[in-house]
Design a protein around this motif. Structure first.
Motif, mmCIF file in Angstrom:
data_model
loop_
_atom_site.group_PDB
_atom_site.id
_atom_site.type_symbol
_atom_site.label_atom_id
_atom_site.label_comp_id
_atom_site.label_asym_id
_atom_site.label_seq_id
_atom_site.Cartn_x
_atom_site.Cartn_y
_atom_site.Cartn_z
ATOM 1 N N GLU A 1 0.515 -1.331 -0.228
ATOM 2 C CA GLU A 1 -0.080 0.111 -0.136
ATOM 3 C C GLU A 1 0.930 1.319 0.093
ATOM 4 O O GLU A 1 0.912 2.409 -0.918
ATOM 5 C CB GLU A 1 -0.724 -0.250 0.923
ATOM 6 C CG GLU A 1 -2.110 -1.032 0.909
ATOM 7 C CD GLU A 1 -1.428 -2.392 1.540
ATOM 8 O OE1 GLU A 1 -2.140 -3.870 0.964
ATOM 9 O OE2 GLU A 1 -0.812 -2.451 2.061
ATOM 10 N N PHE B 1 2.242 1.404 -3.564
ATOM 11 C CA PHE B 1 1.605 2.227 -4.505
ATOM 12 C C PHE B 1 1.124 4.014 -3.778
ATOM 13 O O PHE B 1 0.907 3.834 -5.339
ATOM 14 C CB PHE B 1 0.084 1.441 -4.024
ATOM 15 C CG PHE B 1 -0.903 1.424 -5.272
ATOM 16 C CD1 PHE B 1 -0.540 0.812 -6.362
ATOM 17 C CD2 PHE B 1 -1.928 2.402 -5.211
ATOM 18 C CE1 PHE B 1 -1.848 0.945 -7.703
ATOM 19 C CE2 PHE B 1 -2.601 2.811 -5.669
ATOM 20 C CZ PHE B 1 -2.570 2.410 -7.693
ATOM 21 N N GLU B 2 1.210 4.382 -2.726
ATOM 22 C CA GLU B 2 0.675 5.417 -2.977
ATOM 23 C C GLU B 2 1.868 6.236 -3.143
ATOM 24 O O GLU B 2 1.377 7.592 -3.511
ATOM 25 C CB GLU B 2 0.525 5.971 -1.249
ATOM 26 C CG GLU B 2 0.414 7.187 -0.763
ATOM 27 C CD GLU B 2 0.523 6.932 1.073
ATOM 28 O OE1 GLU B 2 0.866 8.693 0.945
ATOM 29 O OE2 GLU B 2 -0.236 6.180 1.217
ATOM 30 N N THR C 1 0.851 7.740 -6.192
ATOM 31 C CA THR C 1 -0.207 7.970 -6.956
ATOM 32 C C THR C 1 -0.536 9.484 -5.865
ATOM 33 O O THR C 1 -1.357 10.438 -6.148
ATOM 34 C CB THR C 1 -1.635 7.625 -5.661
ATOM 35 O OG1 THR C 1 -1.579 7.799 -4.833
ATOM 36 C CG2 THR C 1 -1.682 6.292 -6.038
ATOM 37 N N ILE D 1 -5.664 2.360 -13.701
ATOM 38 C CA ILE D 1 -5.706 2.188 -12.501
ATOM 39 C C ILE D 1 -6.895 0.830 -11.173
ATOM 40 O O ILE D 1 -8.022 0.777 -10.561
ATOM 41 C CB ILE D 1 -6.056 3.637 -10.996
ATOM 42 C CG1 ILE D 1 -5.039 4.825 -11.959
ATOM 43 C CG2 ILE D 1 -5.042 3.436 -9.518
ATOM 44 C CD1 ILE D 1 -5.462 5.813 -11.936
ATOM 45 N N PRO E 1 -5.687 0.124 -6.961
ATOM 46 C CA PRO E 1 -5.835 0.376 -6.417
ATOM 47 C C PRO E 1 -5.478 -1.182 -5.124
ATOM 48 O O PRO E 1 -6.246 -1.746 -5.026
ATOM 49 C CB PRO E 1 -5.700 1.154 -5.153
ATOM 50 C CG PRO E 1 -6.922 1.547 -6.561
ATOM 51 C CD PRO E 1 -7.028 0.657 -7.269
ATOM 52 N N PRO E 2 -4.423 -1.629 -4.519
ATOM 53 C CA PRO E 2 -2.793 -1.594 -5.043
ATOM 54 C C PRO E 2 -2.623 -2.608 -5.628
ATOM 55 O O PRO E 2 -1.024 -2.480 -5.464
ATOM 56 C CB PRO E 2 -2.549 -1.414 -3.162
ATOM 57 C CG PRO E 2 -2.859 -2.462 -2.744
ATOM 58 C CD PRO E 2 -4.419 -2.413 -3.524
#
Length: 168
Positions: free
Chosen positions: A30, A33-34, A37, A87, A89-90
């Motif tokens: 997470e 991935f963040e 973003t 997209i 997530p994640p």
């Protein structure tokens, strides 16, 4: 009587146009991935060693765009443009990357983020429109080494964030 069984593994039709780079990053999926973003994260790690990133506009959503300039260590500026295509997530980000919105040589990248124990395995698969454009990216722009350096910068950045988060 059947003959000996042969295992065959087909190369993808895009194999001669692809660059695939992967890395295991010591941080939760997470968080890795963040880092893709939010522009506050991207500007801290995006690009090969010695490069800095200046964002002109950023909208992280399917169909959204990121317009930015990569400043090279030799003072050269490289105009860049990304459209986020998909997209999930994640797990996944698919994008189109070029110098500008109308760049006929823009290439597609598919990034996957998979748990690897407490770490994350990121795989960046880039497909160029032609073999020649892929070869030029490798030879002229050192795309493989630049990609490795970019993922190394990401790894250092998110590992530091994870460590700081654990200290809080």
């Amino acid at each position: 009587m059947a003959g000996p069984r042969q295992e065959t593994r087909a190369e993808p039709a895009t194999a001669d146009r692809e660059i695939v780079i992967s890395r295991v990053i010591d941080a939760p999926r997470e968080l890795v991935f963040e880092a893709f973003t939010e522009v506050r994260h991207l500007s801290r790690w995006w690009g090969p060693q010695g490069f800095t990133t200046a964002t002109r506009s950023f909208e992280f959503r399917e169909g959204g765009e990121w317009v930015f300039v990569l400043h090279g260590p030799d003072g050269t500026d490289y105009s860049e443009w990304i459209r986020w295509l998909r997209i999930v997530p994640p797990e996944r980000i698919e994008l189109l990357h070029g110098e500008s919105r109308d760049d006929p040589n823009a290439f597609e990248s598919d990034l996957t983020f998979a748990p690897d124990g407490a770490a994350t395995r990121i795989v960046m698969r880039t497909v160029f429109p032609t073999k020649e454009l892929r070869d030029e990216a490798v030879e002229k722009y050192h795309a493989i080494e630049g990609g490795r350096q970019t993922l190394s910068s990401l790894a250092a950045y998110v590992s530091d964030l994870a460590r700081k988060g654990a200290e809080s």
